[in-house]
Design an enzyme around this catalytic site. Structure first.
Site, PDB file in Angstrom:
ATOM      1  N   ASP A 304       0.819  -1.214   0.000  1.00  0.00           N
ATOM      2  CA  ASP A 304       0.000   0.000   0.000  1.00  0.00           C
ATOM      3  C   ASP A 304       0.856   1.269   0.000  1.00  0.00           C
ATOM      4  OD1 ASP A 304      -2.330   1.491   0.042  1.00  0.00           O
ATOM      5  OD2 ASP A 304      -2.519   1.431   2.216  1.00  0.00           O
ATOM      6  N   GLU A 307       2.230   4.991  -4.288  1.00  0.00           N
ATOM      7  CA  GLU A 307       2.189   5.881  -5.484  1.00  0.00           C
ATOM      8  C   GLU A 307       3.490   6.650  -5.632  1.00  0.00           C
ATOM      9  OE1 GLU A 307      -0.214   5.623  -3.133  1.00  0.00           O
ATOM     10  OE2 GLU A 307      -1.385   4.268  -4.395  1.00  0.00           O
ATOM     11  N   ASP A 417      -9.361   3.169  -2.308  1.00  0.00           N
ATOM     12  CA  ASP A 417     -10.267   3.673  -1.275  1.00  0.00           C
ATOM     13  C   ASP A 417     -11.584   4.184  -1.851  1.00  0.00           C
ATOM     14  OD1 ASP A 417      -8.241   3.024   0.387  1.00  0.00           O
ATOM     15  OD2 ASP A 417      -7.591   5.075   0.778  1.00  0.00           O
TER      16      ASP A 417
HETATM   17  C1  GLC Z   1      -4.947   3.275   2.704  1.00  0.00           C
HETATM   18  C2  GLC Z   1      -5.433   2.005   2.037  1.00  0.00           C
HETATM   19  C3  GLC Z   1      -6.512   1.366   2.885  1.00  0.00           C
HETATM   20  C4  GLC Z   1      -5.964   1.102   4.280  1.00  0.00           C
HETATM   21  C5  GLC Z   1      -5.448   2.391   4.896  1.00  0.00           C
HETATM   22  C6  GLC Z   1      -4.737   2.144   6.224  1.00  0.00           C
HETATM   23  O1  GLC Z   1      -5.938   4.232   2.717  1.00  0.00           O
HETATM   24  O2  GLC Z   1      -5.876   2.248   0.748  1.00  0.00           O
HETATM   25  O3  GLC Z   1      -6.957   0.172   2.302  1.00  0.00           O
HETATM   26  O4  GLC Z   1      -6.962   0.562   5.092  1.00  0.00           O
HETATM   27  O5  GLC Z   1      -4.515   2.997   4.019  1.00  0.00           O
HETATM   28  O6  GLC Z   1      -3.665   1.309   6.055  1.00  0.00           O
END
Ligand code: GLC
Length: 666
Positions: A304, A307, A417
């Protein structure tokens, strides 16, 4: 046929796997303009593509940019999300595909400024352009997919249902999820660990107070057939004594600033450095770190914030604080107040910050903005390459948020998200079809919606789509309504949808594997198979494999929906695996009733799909006793393998028993 054109000095992205001899001369179909390309659209032209983007199946009438961003607002006017997938198919007067292999920022004005003009511009013209011609959209996709290489294949358990939430804080929270799913007899294959399992959000660490024995927890869960899937974030916390940080600094594996020092940004843990995933040595080093968790029995991960997301950079924060201090001393009127809110809101993911750091590529320092869209791809590649070394026999689940074409060889992606909005349920399906064009077969969106509070109606309708998605994960954000299925009064109805999913896994896995091994699409727009105007313009139905057409209910309070049938089909209305009806419907427009508890889908003329029984998890599925649902006399070729080893030489079994559902004569 694919023709490659090399313009200027392209940056080597590794998006493609085939090395083509470049063609000389003009790029067909397009007129070259200043820093870009122009194509005149005719009235009936449809423009497919762009993978992960808002804007539906036909991308015409909107503007898009390729600039991977941590953007939780997936709205009509959103220009970019987490991925850059610069592939289009123009279908109408002409039929061709085009791929701009360019990792910097690009803009696609697809009949937005002027309805009949497609204008594509980039910051410079250093790029490879591929023009693909073929006899159908699907043929073009297949050729393109051959060019970019085989799609990632997850383990079969990753087709089971997964429960996630940003907010599970300790071992007990995880055990409770497992327990309550078990008590309610709802099948479950995975529970996701969001950032709170880590110690102070440090990658490859475990919060010992909250998770005193992660290995033990992992073992206990596996006894119940449940896998734990932890998150890994791109930013590495700056903290003395934290080995990942110290090694990274010592070996020079972090992106650097203008002075050559590790660049400082901030994400969850506060100040971080970004691993330089473009450097193969840094990739190997970071990838090896996954073994910390693999050794505890973990078999899947989600990458995650790659980007990469930036809350703020140290430099910009200091400038902003200074300016706020000055503004605070003034009587802030219109311009000062707007400046104040503007600079504070503009701290995150600020374009200027992406100009401030550098990568080490082949001993050369390359500014990040030149290759911005490759960062997430290379984080996924770090993981994928490491799993091949660390787990040579067993597939490891990997999906990422950010991506570029090429990343599809190393992992899937989830659609980021989203929100608990009805429009995002429809977007989930549209985006999946577009993502299949560019090789991302293992995908799905957060079922029920990530941001905002979901409702029992939305959750149930969303499950009725997710039942077909390769990645079926219920995930939600901190602070939103809790949406584990046992929290809803209509839990029994939700459970039936999950059971239907498990009954369909043999079919879904088989279709996924056929698509992955043949460079094909699992989900297709109707216009790929049917050429009439109504089919070509359908935005809220897609085809799955050769057998199904999906037409999910995507509106609130609906008791049914209008569906277009481009040919005769069998309407299946399922309340549970045992309780369903079939009704043949002729080609044409229909209003189809679908009560909230009913999943509707269509079986194409002359086809049938295998359906099994539900099970508490994928490991307990019985695929020896499958029935056929569909047209009498139809057969289905089921692809099967062990679902875990990397060798995907499966076998095909013909299913041709008595049909599960006899078609009454039409
Ligand atoms: C980002 C991710 C989401 C996750 C959050 C906390 O927003 O896209 O899926 O729950 O971070 O880690």
């Amino acid at each position: 046929m694919i023709e490659k054109f090399v313009l200027g000095k392209p940056f080597e992205t590794f998006a493609t796997v085939e090395r083509l001899t470049p063609s000389e001369g003009e790029i067909p179909f397009f007129t070259t303009i200043d820093k870009g390309f122009f194509y005149k659209l005719s009235d009936n032209d449809i423009v497919y593509g762009l993978g992960e983007q808002v804007g539906g199946i036909n991308k015409r009438g909107k503007k898009y940019i390729s600039r991977n961003s941590d953007n939780p607002h997936h709205q009509e006017d959103t220009l970019s999300l987490y991925g850059a997938h610069n592939f289009l198919i123009i279908s109408g007067e002409e039929l061709f595909g085009v791929f701009f292999d360019y990792p910097g920022f690009m803009e696609f004005d697809i009949g937005y400024t002027n309805r009949d003009e497609l204008t594509i511009t980039a910051e410079n013209m250093d790029m490879d352009v591929y023009i693909i011609t073929g006899n159908s959209e699907r043929d073009i996709v297949k050729q393109f997919r051959k060019l970019i290489g085989k799609s990632y294949i997850p383990p079969k358990w990753a087709f089971g249902y997964g429960q996630s939430r940003w907010g599970y804080k300790c071992e007990e929270d995880i055990r409770e999820v497992a327990r309550r799913y078990r008590e309610n007899n709802i099948p479950l294959d995975s529970i996701y660990l969001d950032i709170d399992y880590m110690e102070d959000y440090k990658d490859f660490t475990v919060n010992k107070e909250a998770f005193p024995d992660l290995k033990g927890l992992c073992e206990d869960m596996k006894k119940e057939g449940i896998r734990l899937v932890p998150i890994i974030d791109a930013g590495v916390k700056i903290e003395k004594g934290y080995s990942v940080y110290e090694e990274g600094v010592e070996k020079g594996y972090f992106c650097t600033d203008r002075e050559g020092n590790p660049f400082i940004a901030a994400v969850w843990p506060g100040r971080v450095h970004f691993p330089d995933f473009l450097d193969p040595k840094a990739r190997e080093w970071f990838g090896d770190k996954y073994s910390v968790l693999l050794d505890m029995g973990i078999e899947g991960f989600w990458n995650d914030m790659n980007e990469p997301a930036i809350f703020y950079s140290e430099k910009r924060l200091n400038e902003v604080l200074e300016r706020i201090n000055e503004l605070g001393k003034k009587n802030m009127g219109i311009s000062e107040f707007f400046e104040f809110t503007g600079i504070v809101n503009g701290l995150s993911n600020n374009e200027g910050d992406y100009d401030e750091f550098f990568h080490n590529v082949g001993e050369k320092s390359v500014p990040h903005c030149r290759l911005h869209n490759l960062y997430g791809f290379n984080m996924t590649k770090a993981a994928g390459e490491a799993f091949e070394r660390l787990s040579p026999d067993k597939r490891i689940l990997m999906f990422s948020r950010s991506s570029y074409i090429g990343a599809h060889r190393y992992g899937g992606i989830w659609q980021g998200d989203n929100k608990s909005w009805w429009s995002h349920l429809l977007m989930n399906m549209q985006m999946t079809a577009s993502l299949n064009m560019v090789g991302f077969l293992y995908t799905g969106a957060d079922t029920g919606g990530f941001g905002c509070d979901t409702t029992e109606e939305l959750m149930l309708r969303w499950l009725q789509l997710s039942v077909f998605m390769p990645l079926m994960r219920n995930h939600s954000a901190l602070g939103t309504r809790e949406q584990e299925l046992y929290r809803f009064r209509n839990c029994e109805d939700c459970k039936k949808m999950i059971e239907i999913r498990y009954g369909l896994i043999p079919y879904l896995y088989s279709e996924f594997m056929k698509a992955a091994t043949n460079d094909d699409m699992m989900f297709r727009p109707l216009g790929f198979d049917f050429k009439d105007e109504a089919a070509r313009n359908t935005e809220d139905q897609v085809l799955l494999g050769s057998e199904l057409m999906l037409a999910p209910v995507c509106t609130r309070n609906a008791k049914g929906r209008y569906v277009y049938l481009p040919e005769e089909m069998l309407l299946i209305r399922m309340r549970s695996l045992e309780d369903y009806d079939c009704e043949p419907l002729p080609k044409g427009h229909h209003y189809v009733k679908a009560d909230l508890k009913e999943l509707i889908f269509f079986i194409r003329k002359g086809k049938a799909i295998p359906v099994g029984k539900s099970a508490k998890n994928t490991e307990s599925l019985d695929s020896d006793h499958l029935s056929l649902l569909g047209y009498e006399g139809a057969e289905y070729e089921l692809y099967e393998d062990d679902g875990i080893s990397r060798n995907v030489m499966g076998s095909i079994r013909k299913i041709k028993n008595k049909p599960y559902c006899r078609m009454t004569t039409s």
